[in-house]
Write a protein that holds these residues in place. Sequence first.
Motif, PDB file in Angstrom:
ATOM      1  N   THR A  50       1.044  -1.048  -0.333  1.00 29.48           N
ATOM      2  CA  THR A  50       0.362   0.033  -0.180  1.00 29.48           C
ATOM      3  C   THR A  50       0.864   1.210  -0.559  1.00 29.48           C
ATOM      4  O   THR A  50       0.441   2.687   0.268  1.00 29.48           O
ATOM      5  CB  THR A  50      -1.240   0.121   0.858  1.00 29.48           C
ATOM      6  N   THR A  51       1.911   1.252  -0.469  1.00 31.87           N
ATOM      7  CA  THR A  51       3.232   2.349  -0.400  1.00 31.87           C
ATOM      8  C   THR A  51       3.584   3.558   0.642  1.00 31.87           C
ATOM      9  O   THR A  51       3.760   4.092   0.624  1.00 31.87           O
ATOM     10  CB  THR A  51       2.854   3.361  -1.767  1.00 31.87           C
ATOM     11  N   SER A  54       8.615   1.893   1.363  1.00 33.66           N
ATOM     12  CA  SER A  54       9.285   1.289   0.623  1.00 33.66           C
ATOM     13  C   SER A  54       9.890  -0.074   0.922  1.00 33.66           C
ATOM     14  O   SER A  54      10.610  -0.573   1.900  1.00 33.66           O
ATOM     15  CB  SER A  54      10.176   2.675  -0.596  1.00 33.66           C
ATOM     16  N   VAL A  67       6.003  -0.064  -7.210  1.00 34.10           N
ATOM     17  CA  VAL A  67       5.770   0.057  -5.741  1.00 34.10           C
ATOM     18  C   VAL A  67       6.523   1.598  -4.970  1.00 34.10           C
ATOM     19  O   VAL A  67       6.311   2.578  -4.333  1.00 34.10           O
ATOM     20  CB  VAL A  67       5.410  -0.910  -4.615  1.00 34.10           C
ATOM     21  N   THR A  68       7.215   1.820  -6.202  1.00 35.25           N
ATOM     22  CA  THR A  68       8.751   2.944  -5.638  1.00 35.25           C
ATOM     23  C   THR A  68       7.887   4.050  -6.290  1.00 35.25           C
ATOM     24  O   THR A  68       8.182   4.993  -6.038  1.00 35.25           O
ATOM     25  CB  THR A  68       9.970   2.346  -5.420  1.00 35.25           C
ATOM     26  N   TYR A  71       4.431   5.712  -6.919  1.00 35.58           N
ATOM     27  CA  TYR A  71       3.144   5.162  -5.658  1.00 35.58           C
ATOM     28  C   TYR A  71       2.069   5.843  -5.144  1.00 35.58           C
ATOM     29  O   TYR A  71       1.111   5.540  -4.929  1.00 35.58           O
ATOM     30  CB  TYR A  71       4.463   5.205  -4.021  1.00 35.58           C
TER      31      TYR A  71
END
Lengths: 302, 367
Positions: A50-51, A54, A67-68, A71
Amino acid sequence: MNNVIANRLTKSFNNVKVVDDLSFSVDEGEIYGIIGPDGSGKTTLFRILTTLISPDSGSCKVCGFDVTKDYKAIRNVVGYMPGRFSLYQDLTVQENLDFFATVFNTTLGENYSLIRDIYVQIEPFKDRPAGKLSGGMKQKLALCCALVHRPQILFLDEPTTGVDPVSRKEFWEMLKNLKKIGITIIVSTPYMDEASQCDKIALMQNGKFLRVDTPQNFINNYSGKILSVKSDNIYNLLEDLRTYKSLITAFSFGECCHLSSMYNEIDIDNLIDYLIKRKHKNIVISEIIPSIEDCFLSYLNR
Amino acid sequence: MIRFLLEKEFKQIFRNKFIPKMLIMMPLMIMFVLPWAANQEVKDIRLGVVNYDNREISNRLIDKITSSDYFILVDDYLSAREANDAVERGDIDMILEIPNNFEKEMIRSHNVKVMIATNSVNGTKGVLGTSYLSSIINDYSNDITINHGIIAGKSNINLSVKYLFNVLMDYKVFMIPALIVMLLTMLSGFLPALNIVSEKEVGTIEQINVSPINRLTFVLSKLIPYWVIGIVIMSVCLIVAALVYNLLPAGNVFTIYLFSILYILVVSGLGIVLSNYSDTMQQAMFVMFFFVMILMLMSGLYTPISGMPDWARYITIVNPLKYYIEVMRSVYLKGSTFFDLIPQFYALVVFALFFNCWAVISYKKRN
């Protein structure tokens, strides 16, 4: 694109690998259960997906976004319900819903159809502060708030912990309805009995997935027999069964004990003799079909 | 978006059982009670006299001393030893010892010595008492010399002291601007910071963090309510100061507002920095107590900075409170204009930029 693809995710805190080289994929529209004991790394995994944090290394795509790097895009398309009730306790049910709708640039009216079934259950209390709701009601409100912006993927971190069995059952019914609309659901739980409700289960321990499969395959692939043993003296029964033979695992299951062996067949007559010598009376032994819980316990104990 | 966030913050503040009451109580206490209590004037010093001379001139000196507001004559003592015992018992604060041949020497040579002994356990009382007493005695000695027709040219210097900007040396005038500063520090600096930490503690910040809200909007939504409350309460204080204490700023009110807004930016920036490094209310409170103590005591609020040792004075250079108090006092008492206060203005601008940049950098939506 409502899917998750993780590739060698790793996250450590203080040199302890909480998520350890984890690769998996979640397909569109499935209920993906992550089952594991407390401290196995479920919540950390959710926070990466869910960010909120990290990963140290590895990559992960949620709905096609990294995700990084992306986000911000992910935050628009996922709904997250943390394990701890974390809505504003001093705002009313209605105010909480309106607030989270606004935060996601939408309104309650716009996505009302999605949450209607759940919302009608808490509607009678809509002017009550969220802090004064009962546990099950809080859970429903939290689910509404996580759904209010029509997410494509829903992350539920132990949503049923501390909720009574009836509400738990209702909750899973709701999840199945959401699945029908096409929302992908990733849910973690420490309760093994909930696992059979999922399309796919990942068994997690020490930051790793021990095994990922459908509930049916878990049972089918279980090699060995499960015996259910009952006697008058339950307290001593478990201890005696555990000392019966090596390579045998025994767990108490309500009023009986489940006995299993992965490698060798258990001779029932021999076992009865053994228990009689140990002064057990009214011994009942029967062979049963393994439940998902039996499978997990045997996996976790390997 | 921000409008809705603000609405929620105000709702939460005013729905809280305690905060609205505190918002009223705190300025009332500070404006009605503290100006009277936080006062360094010393009155009613208990004086003991040992008069070995006991003639007209010495008796008139004692009358003169006790006729002032500052001293109460507790007793006459026969010997210095007896008087010392009284100090030790705590009956008196000061001893005035007049020697045997006081009157004779006074007339003959205008040069006599009297002795003042002070109990300095309470430092302020000791120092101020001594200085009051010596000035009364000096005064008296001048009177005597003139009365006796002797021209006292060679040894007497006439000191006449005029207290500029605060003619009556009224401590209330001096304290009120500084107390407003204190109030603003608490309300606009530390309250929003605690609010953010409480969202962390309850876990609601997680929900905000997974949303598309950007960090600046979120932080602003926390700060603006307290900025507004701070300014409103400051205005109330200014009005109370005017109505109750008849204390109007000698300078421009807008100068006060300009600097107040700048100062609010500084303290709220500091507050956000603290909240970013705190995970629990307990930790945040403790760190804030530390800062409040240091900032207040090293700001010149109670004790003048000029009285501090050099190294301590260097520390006060990095105390934003010091500059704001200087501004408030000089606008209120001296009527300074904005241009007189340019150095303080720059100092506060630097602080505001420094703390707010640090706040933005250290605020993490993810780690």
